[in-house]
Design an enzyme around this catalytic site. Sequence first.
Site, PDB file in Angstrom:
ATOM      1  N   GLU A 275       0.826  -1.212   0.000  1.00  0.00           N
ATOM      2  CA  GLU A 275       0.000   0.000   0.000  1.00  0.00           C
ATOM      3  C   GLU A 275       0.862   1.266   0.000  1.00  0.00           C
ATOM      4  O   GLU A 275       0.625   2.201   0.758  1.00  0.00           O
ATOM      5  CB  GLU A 275      -0.967  -0.023   1.187  1.00  0.00           C
ATOM      6  CG  GLU A 275      -1.878  -1.253   1.153  1.00  0.00           C
ATOM      7  CD  GLU A 275      -2.953  -1.294   2.228  1.00  0.00           C
ATOM      8  OE1 GLU A 275      -2.733  -0.728   3.312  1.00  0.00           O
ATOM      9  OE2 GLU A 275      -4.009  -1.905   1.969  1.00  0.00           O
ATOM     10  N   ASP A 354      -8.471  -9.161   3.595  1.00  0.00           N
ATOM     11  CA  ASP A 354      -8.247  -8.072   4.537  1.00  0.00           C
ATOM     12  C   ASP A 354      -9.305  -8.009   5.635  1.00  0.00           C
ATOM     13  O   ASP A 354     -10.096  -7.073   5.666  1.00  0.00           O
ATOM     14  CB  ASP A 354      -8.215  -6.747   3.756  1.00  0.00           C
ATOM     15  CG  ASP A 354      -7.529  -5.646   4.536  1.00  0.00           C
ATOM     16  OD1 ASP A 354      -7.082  -5.911   5.660  1.00  0.00           O
ATOM     17  OD2 ASP A 354      -7.437  -4.517   4.013  1.00  0.00           O
ATOM     18  N   GLU A 382     -12.567  -2.821  11.932  1.00  0.00           N
ATOM     19  CA  GLU A 382     -12.639  -2.035  10.695  1.00  0.00           C
ATOM     20  C   GLU A 382     -13.784  -2.474   9.783  1.00  0.00           C
ATOM     21  O   GLU A 382     -14.546  -1.649   9.290  1.00  0.00           O
ATOM     22  CB  GLU A 382     -11.301  -2.140   9.951  1.00  0.00           C
ATOM     23  CG  GLU A 382     -11.288  -1.412   8.623  1.00  0.00           C
ATOM     24  CD  GLU A 382      -9.930  -1.474   7.931  1.00  0.00           C
ATOM     25  OE1 GLU A 382      -9.005  -2.098   8.485  1.00  0.00           O
ATOM     26  OE2 GLU A 382      -9.808  -0.889   6.840  1.00  0.00           O
TER      27      GLU A 382
HETATM   28  O1  GCW Z   1      -7.114  -3.140   6.272  1.00  0.00           O
HETATM   29  C1  GCW Z   1      -6.191  -2.290   5.727  1.00  0.00           C
HETATM   30  C2  GCW Z   1      -6.497  -0.992   6.364  1.00  0.00           C
HETATM   31  C3  GCW Z   1      -5.316  -0.055   6.436  1.00  0.00           C
HETATM   32  C4  GCW Z   1      -4.153  -0.810   7.067  1.00  0.00           C
HETATM   33  C5  GCW Z   1      -3.826  -2.029   6.215  1.00  0.00           C
HETATM   34  C6  GCW Z   1      -2.700  -2.882   6.812  1.00  0.00           C
HETATM   35  C7  GCW Z   1      -2.459   0.050   8.521  1.00  0.00           C
HETATM   36  O2  GCW Z   1      -7.580  -0.398   5.674  1.00  0.00           O
HETATM   37  O3  GCW Z   1      -5.706   1.041   7.203  1.00  0.00           O
HETATM   38  O4  GCW Z   1      -3.018   0.004   7.238  1.00  0.00           O
HETATM   39  O5  GCW Z   1      -4.950  -2.845   6.107  1.00  0.00           O
HETATM   40  O6  GCW Z   1      -3.017  -3.892   7.420  1.00  0.00           O
HETATM   41  O7  GCW Z   1      -1.553  -2.553   6.656  1.00  0.00           O
END
Ligand code: GCW
Length: 657
Positions: A275, A354, A382
Amino acid sequence: MPLPVPVLPEGVDPAWLPPEAFRPLGSRRTLIRGSGPLVDTVHGEVAEACARFGGSVERDASPEPCDLVLELSGADASEAFTSERADGRTTVRATGGAGLLYGFFHVVRLGEAAFQGERPRQTHRPTLAQRMLDHWDNVAVHPVMGQVERGYSGGSLFWRDGRARGDLERVRVYGRLLAACGINAVAVNNVNVHETEARLLTERIGDVARIADALRPYGISTHLSVTFAAPIVLGGLDTADPLDARVRRWWERATAEVYEAIPDFGGYLVKADSEGRPGPFAYGRSHADGANMLAAALEPYGGTVRWRAFVYDHRQDWRDRSTDRARAAYDHFVPLDGEFAENAVLQVKHGPMDFQVREPVSPLIGAMPNTRLAVEVQATQEYTGQQRHVCWLGPMWSEALRFRPEGTTRVGDLADGLVAVSNAGADPFWTGHPLAQANLYTFGRLAWEPDADPRAVLDDWIRLTFPDAPERLVGGLHAVLDGSWRTYEKYTAPLGVGFMVQPGHHYGPSVDGYEYSPWGTYHFADRDGVGVDRSAATGTGYAAQYAKPWAEVYESPSSCPDELLLFFHHVVYGHMLHSGKTVIQHIYDTHFEGVEEVAAAREVWASLDGLVDPARHARVAERFEEQLRSAREWRDQINSYFFRKSGVPDERGRTLY
Ligand code: GCW
């Protein structure tokens, strides 16, 4: 000397350690034997409980008549302890201070039962050596993510506006709560390491050292998220190439200084090439090269590098049907098995995507027998209601930990560690939703014993948090919490397909919110059907990443479990599930049921008024209003979306829009 128990700041909830939880122990006579800092912690605990409830504590005295003996007979690093009860006396023995501390909290957890009848000697030892919380806390407030990324519990416990908090008493209290459920490690800053946070490694290491001091008395080691680009952003070098001698020297020097400030520092946590974060790919190096460089710097001090496997293409073209995000971690890391240093741990999210409400277990787990592995779960909700919805995740984590990747060994036995993204913050109830405390507590206990029955753990949480709860309250809490994860699943994205959330903040429904985005999270609904074909025969081939029997089970819609059908297959709306329902009718039914279950849980909670302290009752009641509103919105958007796509009416004639 007894170490005084940290003082709960005014207005802060005691969570699972209210004073009354110590009554059985505090009203008895305890003898403590042995020495060391953690014995002093235990001594302070017992002394405080006795001062409150009239018992007595002696240290290193002769075995006078007493009810409880807590004995440390060594000075090793073992976290194990034995417990037994014979001749009217309960005895806990350990060879390491941490073992004694966990033995003490074990007695607290048993309550009155610790002092009843006879109990043969039992050995207790954690299955997983690392039981860790990762805080996605920013030191400075981030313009988009705020103080805590994906934080739903107010500000950070550690940081405030660019510095460590001046008063760390609450961090001490936090450490105590964590030790009481078995957690032994904390990473204190976000894996997305921004500029201010990067400097924690060097000029701000004193701030980290203060936090480590606050956590140490409860057996918790402190870890730091670092940026792979640190040699550039902090060291002024023109490269962060892990094979460059100057880069290696920079890390060695920086790490030496870290250990000067914090001699028992746990190690680094790294999100690299993920990311948008920097990583070894920029230099044509592998993730093993990157991790091993940090491992080498940490090795002389006994530190560990935790390297996250969350590496995927987040700039995917949605038109490209050949790229499958679910495949990414396996494709990147399996070829590196055996190349990671001894003190490097690969930290893998439990599912391939995720932290969705339903995912299969990541095929990477079990596929790297020569690599140390930690499994990462997400306590911060989340994608599971953001601590506005009740969603107790114990059953989900337990399913993942009991999964047998090759039909033999369980995930819980393959891993070295279990890690949760923390859900705690500066909120007076710690977790925003008071009932989300149960997630934090359950996580710790499952990390200690992955095979534990989560419902029994929840029962412990209830009985500790609400001492002397009448059975009606215990039953009511179980009714609200036990099935809450499945309820959440019912009214959100169906059958494992995932996402369908509003982009960015990820709260609330937006069926096509991520359908044409670069993030690789699609459901491919059209007028005929829905789901992602991940079979080897006709799809992305993801199903073939599993060992047998799973590769075969997941390959065909006829053997794939219903709850994961749309994760693995694109099927027509009329496809018949094992349950005997069509996919479309399943979608309608579960969404109506989910809302009804939320409404019922809200009624149960209302009926507990008077049995729970008013502030807690009101906070939960208020959140139930929002949960019900949101669940209806989910139901109506999902059902209407699929009704409009498919044209298939609900066979029970309920309203679709
Ligand atoms: O789930 C996603 C989140 C990000 C997070 C990323 C990760 C810290 O939306 O906010 O970043 O995973 O796990 O690195």
